[in-house]
Design a protein around this motif. Structure first.
Motif, PDB file in Angstrom:
ATOM      1  N   ARG A   1      -9.890   0.785  -4.301  1.00  0.00           N
ATOM      2  CA  ARG A   1      -9.269   2.114  -4.228  1.00  0.00           C
ATOM      3  C   ARG A   1      -8.528   2.472  -5.506  1.00  0.00           C
TER       4      ARG A   1
ATOM      5  N   SER B   1      -9.478  -9.271   1.216  1.00  0.00           N
ATOM      6  CA  SER B   1      -8.590  -8.123   1.398  1.00  0.00           C
ATOM      7  C   SER B   1      -8.147  -7.502   0.084  1.00  0.00           C
TER       8      SER B   1
ATOM      9  N   ARG C   1      -8.648  -3.518  -1.361  1.00  0.00           N
ATOM     10  CA  ARG C   1      -7.529  -2.725  -1.898  1.00  0.00           C
ATOM     11  C   ARG C   1      -7.820  -2.315  -3.336  1.00  0.00           C
TER      12      ARG C   1
ATOM     13  N   ASP D   1       0.828  -1.212   0.000  1.00  0.00           N
ATOM     14  CA  ASP D   1       0.000   0.000   0.000  1.00  0.00           C
ATOM     15  C   ASP D   1       0.866   1.267   0.000  1.00  0.00           C
TER      16      ASP D   1
ATOM     17  N   ILE E   1      -5.288  -4.625  -9.170  1.00  0.00           N
ATOM     18  CA  ILE E   1      -4.815  -5.342  -7.996  1.00  0.00           C
ATOM     19  C   ILE E   1      -5.133  -6.826  -8.113  1.00  0.00           C
TER      20      ILE E   1
END
Length: 290
Positions: A181, A174, A178, A123, A166
């Motif tokens: 975003r 999870s 992520r 991140d 991603i």
């Protein structure tokens, strides 16, 4: 495509990408490994492969799927990606993830392989990378990474930045949070027999899970990897159309690094993408992803 085994010869992979563009596919993506967790095999550097692919094609999208951002120095990654986007005239898509396996990608080199720490570095790495792509002076101070008064030029061609997809392993949620975003999600969906296992039901569930974390309504790619036959176009079309109807925007033809896979990839590439009543929302590309 893998960067391993029969796919470790850069010129052969560039030839495959050129065939894919000529046959009407929309993209060509490669795995990113330094070592492979399942035995000693030949491995090619993905950035060398992508440089040749960019030089050998004019239209198709390209990039790594996925690069383990936490394994890479953010400054080096910013230079590589900006240069590749400029070389390809704005065709880069950056696939990003934790890496596979963490023991191989990180533990091999004595680096921390604990998933939470790797995720934090991922991140922070993406945040710093996109700041460097901006072309303005960057001061960044995170838990793991920092940059003091750095300005990176030239910038990528694509503005405000190249898209970021991603990766992750379904049904892990999870990576979906992520991905929400960023610009897309590229999950690995594996069946009980170890082969690619996407189904319309799974894709519908995945799209719904991502939607729970997105509120701005901007464009978002759902990138699904599977395998369709080169010699049965009607069956290939039916598979892809069902996945598109469930919410996918890209279908990836995925390959493994086993014996004979390059020849199979070449046959599938030259056969071209499924063409019957193609959905305007769904593009097809020849690609292997990790």
């Amino acid at each position: 495509m893998p960067c391993l085994g029969d796919f470790a010869e850069p010129r052969q992979v560039a030839d495959l990408a050129r065939c894919a563009e000529e046959a009407g596919w929309d993209g060509f993506f490669v795995w990113d490994h330094v070592v492979f967790p399942y035995g000693a095999v030949e491995v090619a550097d993905p950035w060398v492969l992508l440089t040749l692919i960019a030089s050998s094609t004019e239209r198709i999208r390209l990039g790594p799927l996925v690069t383990p951002v936490a394994r890479r120095r953010p400054g080096t990654l910013a230079r590589q990606t900006a240069s590749l986007d400029r070389l390809s005239r704005g065709r880069l898509v950056l696939g990003a993830g934790l890496g596979f396996t963490l023991a191989a990608e990180y533990g091999t080199w004595g680096e921390p392989a604990e998933p939470r720490a790797v995720a934090e570095r991922l991140d922070e790495g993406l945040a710093l990378l996109t700041a460097l792509w901006s072309g303005v002076e960057v001061d960044f101070h995170g838990t793991h990474l920092s940059a003091d008064g750095v300005t990176f030029l030239p910038t990528p061609v694509q503005r405000p930045r190249p898209p970021i997809w991603i990766g992750g392993n379904w049904p892990n949620r999870s990576p979906l949070r992520r991905a929400a975003r960023w610009d897309g999600v590229a999950p690995m969906i594996i069946g009980s027999d170890g082969s690619f296992g996407p189904t319309p039901r799974i894709v519908t569930e995945l799209v719904g899970a991502v939607a729970e974390h997105r509120t701005d309504g901007s464009a978002f790619d759902v990138v699904i990897t599977g395998r369709t036959p080169a010699d049965r176009p009607e069956a290939a079309c039916a598979t892809v159309e069902a996945i598109a109807a469930a919410g996918a925007t890209w279908w990836l033809e995925g390959f493994h690094p086993g014996p004979g896979e390059y020849a199979q990839a070449l046959r599938r590439v030259t056969a071209g993408p499924p063409r019957r009543s193609r959905s305007p929302r769904t593009r097809h590309r020849e690609e292997g992803t990790k």
